[in-house]
Motif scaffolding. Structure first.
Motif, PDB file in Angstrom:
ATOM      1  N   GLU A   1      43.489 105.684  34.884  1.00 24.39           N
ATOM      2  CA  GLU A   1      42.441 105.549  33.872  1.00 24.39           C
ATOM      3  C   GLU A   1      42.755 104.345  32.981  1.00 24.39           C
ATOM      4  O   GLU A   1      43.918 104.039  32.697  1.00 24.39           O
ATOM      5  CB  GLU A   1      42.369 106.812  33.019  1.00 24.39           C
ATOM      6  CG  GLU A   1      41.293 106.779  31.945  1.00 24.39           C
ATOM      7  CD  GLU A   1      41.250 108.046  31.105  1.00 24.39           C
ATOM      8  OE1 GLU A   1      40.320 108.185  30.297  1.00 24.39           O
ATOM      9  OE2 GLU A   1      42.163 108.881  31.252  1.00 24.39           O
ATOM     10  N   ILE A   2      41.697 103.667  32.573  1.00 26.58           N
ATOM     11  CA  ILE A   2      41.800 102.581  31.604  1.00 26.58           C
ATOM     12  C   ILE A   2      40.940 102.946  30.401  1.00 26.58           C
ATOM     13  O   ILE A   2      39.804 103.379  30.560  1.00 26.58           O
ATOM     14  CB  ILE A   2      41.288 101.244  32.181  1.00 26.58           C
ATOM     15  CG1 ILE A   2      42.037 100.876  33.459  1.00 26.58           C
ATOM     16  CG2 ILE A   2      41.424 100.124  31.155  1.00 26.58           C
ATOM     17  CD1 ILE A   2      41.427  99.691  34.172  1.00 26.58           C
ATOM     18  N   ARG A   3      41.480 102.746  29.216  1.00 25.28           N
ATOM     19  CA  ARG A   3      40.690 102.941  27.992  1.00 25.28           C
ATOM     20  C   ARG A   3      40.716 101.650  27.182  1.00 25.28           C
ATOM     21  O   ARG A   3      41.773 101.079  26.933  1.00 25.28           O
ATOM     22  CB  ARG A   3      41.255 104.086  27.150  1.00 25.28           C
ATOM     23  CG  ARG A   3      41.073 105.459  27.758  1.00 25.28           C
ATOM     24  CD  ARG A   3      41.595 106.538  26.832  1.00 25.28           C
ATOM     25  NE  ARG A   3      41.519 107.856  27.436  1.00 25.28           N
ATOM     26  CZ  ARG A   3      41.981 108.963  26.879  1.00 25.28           C
ATOM     27  NH1 ARG A   3      42.580 108.885  25.686  1.00 25.28           N
ATOM     28  NH2 ARG A   3      41.881 110.115  27.478  1.00 25.28           N
ATOM     29  N   LEU A   4      39.533 101.229  26.782  1.00 24.89           N
ATOM     30  CA  LEU A   4      39.389 100.047  25.930  1.00 24.89           C
ATOM     31  C   LEU A   4      38.691 100.460  24.649  1.00 24.89           C
ATOM     32  O   LEU A   4      37.639 101.107  24.675  1.00 24.89           O
ATOM     33  CB  LEU A   4      38.545  98.978  26.631  1.00 24.89           C
ATOM     34  CG  LEU A   4      39.199  98.164  27.762  1.00 24.89           C
ATOM     35  CD1 LEU A   4      38.148  97.298  28.434  1.00 24.89           C
ATOM     36  CD2 LEU A   4      40.311  97.303  27.219  1.00 24.89           C
ATOM     37  N   SER A   5      39.267 100.088  23.515  1.00 26.40           N
ATOM     38  CA  SER A   5      38.634 100.311  22.214  1.00 26.40           C
ATOM     39  C   SER A   5      38.677  98.996  21.443  1.00 26.40           C
ATOM     40  O   SER A   5      39.737  98.375  21.325  1.00 26.40           O
ATOM     41  CB  SER A   5      39.360 101.403  21.415  1.00 26.40           C
ATOM     42  OG  SER A   5      39.193 102.664  22.026  1.00 26.40           O
TER      43      SER A   5
ATOM     44  N   ALA B   1      43.986  98.244  24.469  1.00 24.85           N
ATOM     45  CA  ALA B   1      43.773  98.572  25.876  1.00 24.85           C
ATOM     46  C   ALA B   1      44.914  99.460  26.338  1.00 24.85           C
ATOM     47  O   ALA B   1      46.089  99.111  26.179  1.00 24.85           O
ATOM     48  CB  ALA B   1      43.717  97.297  26.717  1.00 24.85           C
ATOM     49  N   THR B   2      44.571 100.608  26.898  1.00 24.34           N
ATOM     50  CA  THR B   2      45.568 101.563  27.375  1.00 24.34           C
ATOM     51  C   THR B   2      45.333 101.827  28.851  1.00 24.34           C
ATOM     52  O   THR B   2      44.212 102.141  29.261  1.00 24.34           O
ATOM     53  CB  THR B   2      45.492 102.889  26.599  1.00 24.34           C
ATOM     54  OG1 THR B   2      45.739 102.640  25.209  1.00 24.34           O
ATOM     55  CG2 THR B   2      46.505 103.886  27.117  1.00 24.34           C
ATOM     56  N   SER B   3      46.378 101.707  29.631  1.00 26.34           N
ATOM     57  CA  SER B   3      46.286 102.016  31.060  1.00 26.34           C
ATOM     58  C   SER B   3      47.238 103.165  31.374  1.00 26.34           C
ATOM     59  O   SER B   3      48.339 103.245  30.832  1.00 26.34           O
ATOM     60  CB  SER B   3      46.637 100.795  31.911  1.00 26.34           C
ATOM     61  OG  SER B   3      47.930 100.323  31.589  1.00 26.34           O
ATOM     62  N   HIS B   4      46.777 104.046  32.232  1.00 23.26           N
ATOM     63  CA  HIS B   4      47.606 105.183  32.632  1.00 23.26           C
ATOM     64  C   HIS B   4      47.462 105.366  34.134  1.00 23.26           C
ATOM     65  O   HIS B   4      46.356 105.466  34.648  1.00 23.26           O
ATOM     66  CB  HIS B   4      47.186 106.460  31.907  1.00 23.26           C
ATOM     67  CG  HIS B   4      47.998 107.653  32.310  1.00 23.26           C
ATOM     68  ND1 HIS B   4      49.320 107.788  31.992  1.00 23.26           N
ATOM     69  CD2 HIS B   4      47.684 108.745  33.049  1.00 23.26           C
ATOM     70  CE1 HIS B   4      49.783 108.931  32.489  1.00 23.26           C
ATOM     71  NE2 HIS B   4      48.808 109.519  33.133  1.00 23.26           N
ATOM     72  N   CYS B   5      48.583 105.379  34.821  1.00 19.78           N
ATOM     73  CA  CYS B   5      48.564 105.500  36.275  1.00 19.78           C
ATOM     74  C   CYS B   5      49.782 106.281  36.714  1.00 19.78           C
ATOM     75  O   CYS B   5      50.899 105.840  36.501  1.00 19.78           O
ATOM     76  CB  CYS B   5      48.557 104.108  36.905  1.00 19.78           C
ATOM     77  SG  CYS B   5      48.961 104.119  38.647  1.00 19.78           S
TER      78      CYS B   5
ATOM     79  N   THR C   1      52.233 105.448  30.399  1.00 23.37           N
ATOM     80  CA  THR C   1      51.068 104.959  29.666  1.00 23.37           C
ATOM     81  C   THR C   1      51.459 103.728  28.859  1.00 23.37           C
ATOM     82  O   THR C   1      52.465 103.733  28.134  1.00 23.37           O
ATOM     83  CB  THR C   1      50.530 106.053  28.726  1.00 23.37           C
ATOM     84  OG1 THR C   1      50.138 107.184  29.521  1.00 23.37           O
ATOM     85  CG2 THR C   1      49.336 105.557  27.952  1.00 23.37           C
ATOM     86  N   TYR C   2      50.666 102.683  28.985  1.00 18.84           N
ATOM     87  CA  TYR C   2      51.022 101.388  28.382  1.00 18.84           C
ATOM     88  C   TYR C   2      49.844 100.885  27.551  1.00 18.84           C
ATOM     89  O   TYR C   2      48.738 100.728  28.066  1.00 18.84           O
ATOM     90  CB  TYR C   2      51.361 100.384  29.495  1.00 18.84           C
ATOM     91  CG  TYR C   2      51.870  99.044  29.002  1.00 18.84           C
ATOM     92  CD1 TYR C   2      52.867  98.963  28.040  1.00 18.84           C
ATOM     93  CD2 TYR C   2      51.357  97.859  29.514  1.00 18.84           C
ATOM     94  CE1 TYR C   2      53.350  97.736  27.601  1.00 18.84           C
ATOM     95  CE2 TYR C   2      51.835  96.622  29.084  1.00 18.84           C
ATOM     96  CZ  TYR C   2      52.827  96.571  28.125  1.00 18.84           C
ATOM     97  OH  TYR C   2      53.299  95.363  27.687  1.00 18.84           O
ATOM     98  N   THR C   3      50.084 100.661  26.246  1.00 19.58           N
ATOM     99  CA  THR C   3      49.040 100.214  25.326  1.00 19.58           C
ATOM    100  C   THR C   3      49.374  98.830  24.796  1.00 19.58           C
ATOM    101  O   THR C   3      50.508  98.584  24.369  1.00 19.58           O
ATOM    102  CB  THR C   3      48.877 101.194  24.149  1.00 19.58           C
ATOM    103  OG1 THR C   3      48.484 102.472  24.652  1.00 19.58           O
ATOM    104  CG2 THR C   3      47.810 100.701  23.177  1.00 19.58           C
ATOM    105  N   VAL C   4      48.395  97.949  24.827  1.00 21.23           N
ATOM    106  CA  VAL C   4      48.551  96.623  24.231  1.00 21.23           C
ATOM    107  C   VAL C   4      47.494  96.461  23.138  1.00 21.23           C
ATOM    108  O   VAL C   4      46.431  97.085  23.191  1.00 21.23           O
ATOM    109  CB  VAL C   4      48.399  95.500  25.286  1.00 21.23           C
ATOM    110  CG1 VAL C   4      49.478  95.628  26.336  1.00 21.23           C
ATOM    111  CG2 VAL C   4      47.022  95.517  25.939  1.00 21.23           C
ATOM    112  N   GLU C   5      47.808  95.658  22.137  1.00 28.74           N
ATOM    113  CA  GLU C   5      46.872  95.403  21.035  1.00 28.74           C
ATOM    114  C   GLU C   5      46.798  93.906  20.781  1.00 28.74           C
ATOM    115  O   GLU C   5      47.808  93.207  20.834  1.00 28.74           O
ATOM    116  CB  GLU C   5      47.311  96.129  19.764  1.00 28.74           C
ATOM    117  CG  GLU C   5      46.381  95.887  18.586  1.00 28.74           C
ATOM    118  CD  GLU C   5      46.604  96.852  17.440  1.00 28.74           C
ATOM    119  OE1 GLU C   5      46.367  96.447  16.285  1.00 28.74           O
ATOM    120  OE2 GLU C   5      47.003  98.002  17.692  1.00 28.74           O
TER     121      GLU C   5
END
Length: 460
Positions: free
Chosen positions: A214-218, A242-246, A386-390
């Motif tokens: 899943e990818i989440r973008l806010s 942006a958060t990616s989870h795999c 889970t990896y989040t970048v800002e």
């Protein structure tokens, strides 16, 4: 003891009672038909099937729902509904068949704040293998209910998750100006479920595709009217997470490891408006810091009267640990494109030894000195979690004179790279790798900055 009673949401429905929306929603909540906008007070959510609801009927519903702060879902949006949404929120999205959840965030210090959520969209990952005749590590065999039941359950789950998820405020109080400054906030949320085609995993399952992650973008856009000097302009600040989870396809054995994340590349552009600034800057870690400060010449209340003053919009510093990863700021200032490349550095560097150059990186990925021979080295911790970048970017747009168009078109997307390594003596090529590339659809967004910043102000 936690209650096992599930409370079904009350959904005010406008549309055809024989359509797909109605049949799906009746399994999600308690539906009742709308006959008067005043009935919105009885509902937790308004759902409008635009394909079956005339614009003259949907318009008062849309306006009434947003006025009283009710979540609103628009599905099968037609051009009249898009025009209406644009007039009300100053925001235009190019949508096809994706349901859009709209909320007005009622807060005293941000009177012009709307959040828009695109409900989950599927994305198919593309595979790029090396030239050796092989297949990537096999996927776990999924156990799934029949497709039509799974579709409804997933759909209901996704809607419930979006309704329960608190609005993510990106940016913080440093971006909220003093009273009198004309400004507004628009926040866009997207979730993408990404899949692999079943032919990537032969003989594993009869399902046509396998969910991979899943990818989440806010993204929050802060727009300000800079009216304190002789000229007038708009300043737009974009905060993106942006958060990616795999993990469903993760394999971690001596001779095969993957798929795991080795690259994350977020992009946002207001082409062709030149960038004011971007953050974070390029670094090899182990920590990435995102921060911004922009002085604005604006009019605001001070000691009971309006005056032209300088005020600094600030964000951060936001610090994230990224040990084993590097960052390249690849933005194009003149072209107005803000972009970054987060990439894996240990135990194998995606920057110095790109995956396409097989002979360069394979010796660094395998441990030939230990037992068993040619064992794949340990994974980087961030690469299989889970990896989040800002990131943050800012633009200044001239507002005249003469009056210039206040609409600004923005496009943003996220590209991810995953990789698997294997050593199989039975094949003709002993060292193997397989890549997956995932890219979210470009999401064109148009902001009418004059409308977004048009709030009541004693300073004009």
């Amino acid at each position: 003891m936690e209650s096992t009673i599930r409370v079904r949401p009350r959904i005010l429905f406008a549309g055809a009672r024989t359509g797909q929306d109605f049949n799906t929603l009746k399994d999600v909540g308690d539906l009742f038909a709308v006959s008067d906008p005043r009935e919105l007070g009885q509902a937790e959510l308004l759902w409008v099937d635009c394909a079956a609801t005339p614009p003259d009927r949907s318009a008062p519903l849309l306006q009434a729902a947003l006025d009283i702060g009710k979540p609103l879902v628009l599905h099968h949006m037609d051009r009249p509904t898009q025009e209406l949404l644009s007039r009300v929120t100053g925001t235009r999205l190019e949508l096809h068949d994706t349901p859009l959840l709209v909320r007005r965030e009622a807060r005293a210090n941000t009177p012009s704040h709307y959040s828009l959520t695109l409900l989950d969209q599927p994305v198919i990952a593309s595979t790029t293998d090396d030239t050796a005749p092989h297949h990537p590590p096999p996927a776990p065999r999924p156990t799934s209910p029949p497709k039509e039941i799974k579709s409804r359950q997933d759909w209901g789950k996704r809607l419930a998750a979006h309704l329960a998820r608190p609005t993510l405020d990106l940016g913080g109080p440093g971006l909220i100006p003093p009273p009198g400054v004309k400004f507004g906030v628009r926040t866009l949320h997207r979730s993408y479920l990404f899949f692999l085609k079943n032919d990537s995993f032969p003989n594993e399952t009869n399902e046509p595709r396998v969910q991979f992650g899943e990818i989440r973008l806010s993204t929050s856009f802060y727009a300000y009217l800079e009216n304190g000097g002789p000229g007038t302009s708009y300043v737009l600040i974009c905060i993106q997470q942006a958060t990616s989870h795999c993990d469903p396809l993760m394999m971690d054995k001596d001779f095969a490891k993957g798929y795991w994340l080795f690259e994350s590349s977020p992009t946002v552009g207001a082409v062709p408006t030149a960038l004011l600034t971007t953050s974070p800057d390029a670094t090899n870690g182990p920590r990435v810091v995102t921060q911004l400060s922009i002085p604005l010449h604006v009019k605001y209340l001070r000691e009971g009267s309006c005056a032209s003053q300088y005020w600094a919009a600030t964000h951060g510093p936001v610090s994230r640990i990224t040990e084993g990863w590097g960052l390249r700021n690849t933005s194009d200032v003149q072209f107005g494109l803000a972009s970054w490349r987060h990439l894996h550095l240990a135990p194998w560097s995606a920057h110095d030894d790109p995956p396409g150059e097989f002979n360069h990186w394979k010796s660094k990925m395998y441990d030939s000195t230990s037992e068993p021979k040619n064992r794949v080295k340990r994974l980087n911790t961030l690469a299989n979690s889970t990896y989040t970048v800002e990131s943050v970017a800012a633009w200044r747009i001239n507002a005249g004179p003469p009056p210039a168009p206040s609409s600004l078109r923005l496009v943003e997307h996220l590209r991810l790279g995953f990789i698997a390594f294997g050593y199989f003596p039975s094949t003709s090529a002993k060292h193997l790798k397989s890549e997956l590339r995932v890219s979210t659809p470009s999401s064109p967004l148009e902001l009418d900055l004059a409308s977004v910043t048009n709030i009541p102000s004693p300073c004009g």
